[in-house]
Write an enzyme that holds these catalytic residues in place. Structure first.
Site, mmCIF file in Angstrom:
data_model
loop_
_atom_site.group_PDB
_atom_site.id
_atom_site.type_symbol
_atom_site.label_atom_id
_atom_site.label_comp_id
_atom_site.label_asym_id
_atom_site.label_seq_id
_atom_site.Cartn_x
_atom_site.Cartn_y
_atom_site.Cartn_z
ATOM 1 N N ASN A 1 -6.105 -20.006 -5.041
ATOM 2 C CA ASN A 1 -7.480 -19.538 -4.871
ATOM 3 C C ASN A 1 -8.481 -20.646 -4.548
ATOM 4 O OD1 ASN A 1 -7.510 -16.728 -5.134
ATOM 5 N ND2 ASN A 1 -7.278 -16.863 -7.355
ATOM 6 N N LYS A 2 -8.038 -21.890 -4.554
ATOM 7 C CA LYS A 2 -8.992 -22.992 -4.517
ATOM 8 C C LYS A 2 -9.321 -23.446 -3.097
ATOM 9 C CE LYS A 2 -8.976 -22.695 -8.941
ATOM 10 N NZ LYS A 2 -7.929 -21.694 -9.170
#
Length: 425
Positions: free
Chosen positions: A202-203
């Site tokens: 998700n980063k």
């Protein structure tokens, strides 16, 4: 007044936005070739092999150069990085660590896994910790503050660092959600004693999993290296550090496969942030031009915000929920962080339960017992559900960014009209 899609009108967009992932959406041949080279060399372990490619070392050097910080350590995840950071600082059983009420479960979980106990500080309209609430949770058993820069926007580091210095507390910066974020020209993660970054899916940048620990302190770095590598310090000559510590540790070593992917991802950070920041500012400007009274998420340093989310503060929880539902119907996914639930309300933390005997480490006989109540962080309880966020993808087109703004204006105007009609009925 346009009829909302949720009420049967035509949605602003005919299909959902592109996936909200950042770094993964820019994975290409560069990452594929980098991983293939490591595999072809039959050397996926970072410290030895038949044909070493030194991917993790190259990544560490690249990060160190761009962050202008001398010591960088690749690890298996940001959670691992938080544990390594706390062990480097000597945090353990009998210690308390200040954690923001609004954060991912891993922040508080890493404290517990380090055999310390989290105490929770409230948040403000930036979604970050409220530095004015630090005094409430501080006592002589607190050893550190974990500062979490939430969703691309920096915490008020001047106030936090001043508080920590006055009380001789360590500061760990968790930059998992905010790679590339700055505070008054300083790179987040390099301001406190130790910074921790995430390369999870998700980063901003990703290899699926992975993380990094950074510091300017050679002693903390040696301790971090030793804890992440079973007590070993194999790179002392590389860093010209005279070893000072003997300690056991665990295995949080980054693999060469992760390192290879992250070298290529790291090169794309500027492009990712530049695109998100452009769209974020244009979307906000378009909304404000139509609805000047809209209240956007606050920021300690708006210039340093990387623009990965559009945050809007609504007057009530019901209004926020109505906005999120209406935006989704317009094919612009919008939600509240963590379903509006502060991290301390998650049962394993609130009930102080662990996998260990007698719920260790909560069983420590603190001078000031650690007691959690549902309303102990009232701003977080009130605000978290009232601030909606729309994720900004680095692969958005200008047209898609314009559609996000149009959808927000459409929904906000409609909700205002409904509220006005209800007030006069």
């Amino acid at each position: 007044m346009e009829k909302l899609a949720i009420d049967g009108g035509t949605p602003v967009r005919s299909k959902p936005l592109p996936p909200p992932f950042r770094g993964s959406m820019l994975i290409g041949e560069e990452e594929t070739n980098a991983v293939s080279n490591v595999l072809a060399a039959q050397s996926p372990f970072r410290y030895y092999g038949p044909n070493m490619q030194y991917a993790v070392q190259t990544l560490e050097d690249l990060i160190a150069k761009d962050l202008n910080i001398p010591y960088v350590l690749g690890v298996t995840s940001c959670t691992a990085g938080l544990v390594v950071a706390m062990k480097a600082l000597g945090i353990g059983y009998g210690d308390k660590v200040i954690v923001p009420a609004n954060t991912f479960v891993a922040t508080a979980g890493a404290v517990v896994s380090s055999n310390a106990v989290p105490v929770y500080v409230d948040m403000d309209e930036s979604l970050n910790m409220d530095p004015d609430d630090l005094e409430r949770v501080y006592d002589e058993e607190v050893k550190a503050i974990i500062v979490v820069h939430i969703n691309g926007s920096a915490c008020d580091m001047d106030k936090i660092m001043a508080f920590a210095k006055k009380r001789d507390l360590y500061v760990i910066e968790d930059v998992a959600q905010s790679q590339g974020c700055t505070y008054k020209g300083r790179i987040c993660g390099t301001i406190g004693d130790i910074g921790v970054f995430s390369f999870q899916m998700n980063k901003m940048l990703t290899a699926g999993e992975g993380g990094a620990v950074v510091t300017s302190n050679p002693e903390l770095f040696e301790r971090a290296v030793r804890y992440h590598d079973q007590g070993s310090f194999r790179d002392k000559d590389r860093y010209q550090i005279d070893p000072k510590f003997v300690m056991s540790g665990q295995n949080y070593r980054m693999s060469e496969l992760t390192g290879a992917v992250m070298i290529e991802q790291w090169k794309k950070l500027g492009t990712i942030i530049g695109t998100m920041r452009k769209h974020h500012r244009n979307i906000r400007a378009a909304i404000a031009a139509e609805l000047p009274d809209v209240k956007f998420r606050a920021a300690a340093d708006d210039d340093g915000d990387i623009g990965c989310v559009l945050g809007i503060v609504h007057p009530t929880l019901e209004r926020a929920r109505a906005y999120a539902s209406a935006m989704k119907a317009e094919n612009v996914s919008t939600h509240s962080m963590y379903d509006g639930v502060p991290v301390y309300k998650i049962p394993c933390f609130f009930e102080q339960r662990t996998a260990e005997k007698d719920n260790f480490p909560y069983n420590y006989p603190f001078k000031k017992p650690v007691i959690y109540t549902e309303d102990m962080c009232p701003k977080c309880v009130d605000l978290l559900g009232r601030i909606t966020i729309t994720l900004i993808s680095p692969i958005l087109t200008d047209e898609e960014a314009d559609e996000i703004a149009r959808a927000a204006v459409k929904v906000l105007k409609a909700l205002d009209a409904k509220a006005g009609a209800g007030a006069h009925s």
